[in-house]
Scaffold this active site. Structure first.
Site, PDB file in Angstrom:
ATOM      1  N   ASP A 231      67.380  54.803  55.319  1.00  0.00           N
ATOM      2  CA  ASP A 231      67.708  55.084  56.624  1.00  0.00           C
ATOM      3  C   ASP A 231      68.737  54.400  57.417  1.00  0.00           C
ATOM      4  O   ASP A 231      69.569  53.769  56.706  1.00  0.00           O
ATOM      5  CB  ASP A 231      66.207  54.279  57.524  1.00  0.00           C
ATOM      6  CG  ASP A 231      65.878  55.017  58.734  1.00  0.00           C
ATOM      7  OD1 ASP A 231      66.460  55.173  59.716  1.00  0.00           O
ATOM      8  OD2 ASP A 231      64.589  55.611  58.639  1.00  0.00           O
TER       9      ASP A 231
ATOM     10  N   HIS B 267      67.609  60.328  60.583  1.00  0.00           N
ATOM     11  CA  HIS B 267      67.547  58.741  59.981  1.00  0.00           C
ATOM     12  C   HIS B 267      68.500  58.605  58.738  1.00  0.00           C
ATOM     13  O   HIS B 267      67.907  58.037  57.948  1.00  0.00           O
ATOM     14  CB  HIS B 267      66.337  58.458  59.509  1.00  0.00           C
ATOM     15  CG  HIS B 267      65.311  58.332  60.685  1.00  0.00           C
ATOM     16  ND1 HIS B 267      65.123  57.341  61.379  1.00  0.00           N
ATOM     17  CD2 HIS B 267      64.281  59.192  61.264  1.00  0.00           C
ATOM     18  CE1 HIS B 267      64.084  57.516  62.300  1.00  0.00           C
ATOM     19  NE2 HIS B 267      63.778  58.537  62.322  1.00  0.00           N
TER      20      HIS B 267
ATOM     21  N   GLU C  32      61.926  63.260  62.920  1.00  0.00           N
ATOM     22  CA  GLU C  32      62.683  63.016  63.918  1.00  0.00           C
ATOM     23  C   GLU C  32      64.420  63.040  63.984  1.00  0.00           C
ATOM     24  O   GLU C  32      65.406  62.354  64.374  1.00  0.00           O
ATOM     25  CB  GLU C  32      62.677  61.412  64.307  1.00  0.00           C
ATOM     26  CG  GLU C  32      61.317  61.007  64.369  1.00  0.00           C
ATOM     27  CD  GLU C  32      61.154  59.578  65.079  1.00  0.00           C
ATOM     28  OE1 GLU C  32      60.668  59.439  65.945  1.00  0.00           O
ATOM     29  OE2 GLU C  32      61.429  58.641  64.042  1.00  0.00           O
TER      30      GLU C  32
HETATM   31  C1  ACM Z   1      57.910  58.408  61.626  1.00  0.00           C
HETATM   32  O1  ACM Z   1      57.067  57.404  62.112  1.00  0.00           O
HETATM   33  N1  ACM Z   1      59.019  58.654  62.273  1.00  0.00           N
HETATM   34  C2  ACM Z   1      57.507  59.360  60.272  1.00  0.00           C
END
Ligand code: ACM
Ligand code: ZN
Length: 652
Positions: A152, A229, A289
């Site tokens: 991440d 991410h 995201e």
């Molecule tokens: C998440 O909580 N962004 C999968």
């Protein structure tokens, strides 16, 4: 090791009623047995032992065991080595506090195949030994999956040979904790440099974790996050990020460039190494995201959209997902991803979906034939507060106490006939606000115990009161074994006002909304303000109605009524943009057209710790008769707090 067998005489007997997760069926009998020698416990592998029951699925048959304890001793029939292992966990928990075993009969097997925990190693790295310790506990809880979020923005946590900057740079950062790193401007550091913090799991460590888990019948699913991410990957290899032609340089954002060949060359090389290390069938490739902002200005992204006829940047994510899914598939593995990958059509049929933004996306995916793991934020996010926020160390937000986790019913909304596509449940521990390994245990336990029971025990056999008592005993033993857990005995619990419905004159009366609530927080729609249900600590609870504009609502009492008191409560939480009004006005009318001002209530706007939740009541004694009561309230002057949340208009 947790819970070694210990035998003491004189104490109460240990029965299956002490065990988490609660076994499917058991009968307690009069009398108890204390094993004196190893041969007092006989475990036999009987491959067809499940035949006593009908209609079992394969994973249930494999895990099926049957324990009989009587004066002759302990006899275990287990369908497989895995089932024998589960039987031993049950026996171990039964006698863990040194008691003899109750005479009993137990028949047991899991409800779901996937009973998982996700640990975020990126945001705050906890390392191998800590993971082994959690595997011990997961084994005791008969959990089946450890999902490791390994990459991440805040750090790449896996040794990779083919692209060494992933470890030399992307695994290290300036800032010991995620918060230090973020507050310091998200900077990375070269391995070995003075301010480098972080680290990664070496390949040998991963092998040890995988082997340790496998001995405990736990599958380790690695997650390599993409295309969002992924700032650390972009920092290490800028050719995986978008290009900004205005400024002639690569953009350092969290998103990989889905149109860059280098993105695929590097991801595929990484996935090759991942698949060599992790024998699991399932490879998690993130998918959540992505911001997608850089894609709008990147010449490569724009050219790809033009070539493929894409009209929305979202289709670039689908494009990346499809390429990665087919790569993973070409290696004989199955892709798992967060629920952003669910769409009307086109997602690889074999892909498994983790439903985190509620369960609707998961249910849609099941409708399309995908296997799904349910882990919705409101029940399964173990990074949310587990008790009232002002009593707890800082967390990411929300409120998911033990009782809420336990109340999760994963099958709700799953269409009849599709039940087999629901693989199971998972608790997710993201670690932005979890700076140390001890703190991670504090957030995990006891809530992971509830995840284990939701995943194992049939809904009809669940009972929170019994679970709570068992969780008290187990967390006591866990503390003795060196786990840090939240102290259930000092749980403050939910907002007291929310626990019982309130009765008042406006209960069930209709409300006219001259201003519309926000579609993001519709609570119970037009019924919310007169349903007698007061809000909990969180505005996600469907009891707090959220407004981004001034509130103007009118309750119709149906007939002229004598009124003595009007009130409403607003929730404030500045850190999340939630303010409370400087004043609330109550107007009254007999005909619903001409209103007179009955009361104005002004309040100091609390200027507390931004993450603190406050509840400000605007109650006003009145002495009048009216049929209509109108409430008007505006946002206060703090532009950073545009939300208003109100749960009920109480009229007495
Ligand atoms: C998440 O909580 N962004 C999968
Ligand atoms: Zn691009």
């Amino acid at each position: 090791m947790l819970a070694v067998l210990a035998f003491a005489v004189g104490a109460k007997a240990g029965g299956p009623d002490k065990v988490i997760p609660r076994p499917v069926e058991f009968t307690l009998r009069e009398g108890c047995f204390t094993p004196k020698k190893a041969s007092d416990t006989k475990v036999s592998l009987m491959r067809g032992s499940w035949k006593e029951l009908s209609g079992l699925k394969d994973f249930q048959k494999e895990a099926y065991y049957h324990i009989t304890i009587d004066k002759r001793g302990i006899s275990v029939k287990a369908a497989s080595p895995k089932a024998a292992f589960y039987a031993r966990q049950t026996l171990s928990q039964m006698a863990a506090d040194g008691t003899p075993y109750s005479y009993c009969e137990i028949i047991d097997y899991p409800r779901f195949e996937h009973r998982g925990l996700m640990i975020d190693e990126s945001r705050n790295f906890k390392g191998k030994d800590w993971l082994l310790k959690q595997l011990d506990l997961m084994a005791s809880l008969k959990m089946s999956v450890l999902h490791l979020h390994l990459t991440d923005d805040a750090g790449w946590r896996l040794e990779v040979d083919s692209y060494p900057a992933l470890n030399r740079l992307a695994s290290w950062r300036k800032g010991k904790t995620w918060k230090d790193w973020r507050n310091g401007g998200n900077e990375y550091a070269l391995e070995g440099s003075r301010d480098a913090e972080g680290g990664y799991l070496t390949k040998d460590e991963v092998k040890e974790i995988v082997a340790y888990a496998s001995e405990r019948f736990i599958d380790v699913i690695p997650e390599i996050e993409m295309p969002g991410h992924s700032r650390e990957l972009c920092a290490a290899y800028p050719q995986t990020s978008c290009y900004d032609s205005t400024f002639s340089h690569h953009v350092l954002s969290s998103d990989l460039c889905p149109a860059s060949d280098s993105t695929y060359i590097i991801l595929e090389a990484v996935l090759d190494e991942v698949m060599d290390l992790f024998p699991t069938k399932y490879i998690h490739v993130g998918g959540d995201e992505a911001g997608m902002r850089s894609w709008k200005n990147c010449p490569k992204c724009q050219a790809l959209m033009h070539e493929k006829g894409f009209t929305d940047v979202y289709e670039l994510q689908n494009y990346l997902e499809e390429k990665i899914a087919s790569y993973v598939k070409s290696k004989g593995r199955v892709m798992v991803a967060w629920d952003e990958v669910v769409r009307d059509e086109g997602l690889d049929k074999d892909a498994v979906v983790m439903s985190w933004r509620g369960t609707t996306n998961g249910i849609q995916a099941i409708g399309q034939g995908h296997k799904v793991i349910m882990c919705p934020t409101s029940y399964c996010y173990l990074d949310y507060y587990q008790d009232v926020s002002f009593k707890e160390p800082e967390a990411i937000g929300g409120y998911v106490p033990l009782s809420k986790v336990y109340s999760f019913e994963p099958m709700e909304g799953v269409p009849d006939g599709s039940e087999d596509l629901l693989s199971g449940v998972q608790g997710n521990l993201w670690c932005e606000f979890v700076p140390t390994p001890e703190h991670a245990e504090y957030m995990l336990y006891p809530r992971a115990l509830a995840i284990a029971e939701v995943g194992w025990t049939p809904a009809s056999a669940k009972d929170y009161a019994s679970f709570f008592q068992r969780a008290l005993c187990l967390t006591d033993r866990m503390k003795e074994d060196g786990y840090k857990t939240f102290d259930l005995r000092s749980e403050a619990g939910d907002r007291p006002e929310s626990k019982l419905p309130v009765k008042h004159l406006a209960l069930g009366k209709s409300v006219k909304f001259d201003s519309q609530w926000s579609s993001a927080y519709p609570a119970a729609l037009e019924k919310t303000l007169t349903d007698g249900l007061l809000g909990t600590w969180t505005y996600h609870d469907k009891r707090w109605l959220g407004f981004l504009r001034p509130i103007d609502v009118t309750v119709d009492l149906g007939e002229k009524t004598v009124l003595g008191y009007i009130s409403a409560t607003f929730m404030g939480q500045l850190g999340n943009g939630v303010g409370v009004p400087e004043k609330v006005e109550y107007w009254v009318s007999d005909d619903g057209t001409y209103f007179t001002l009955a009361a104005t209530v002004t309040r100091e706007v609390p200027n507390a710790d931004p993450r603190q939740v406050s509840f400000v009541n605007y109650g006003a004694p009145v002495d009048l008769s009216a049929r209509f009561v109108r409430l008007k309230a505006e946002q206060n002057s703090d532009k950073s707090a545009p939300w208003l949340f109100i749960d009920e208009i109480i009229i007495k």
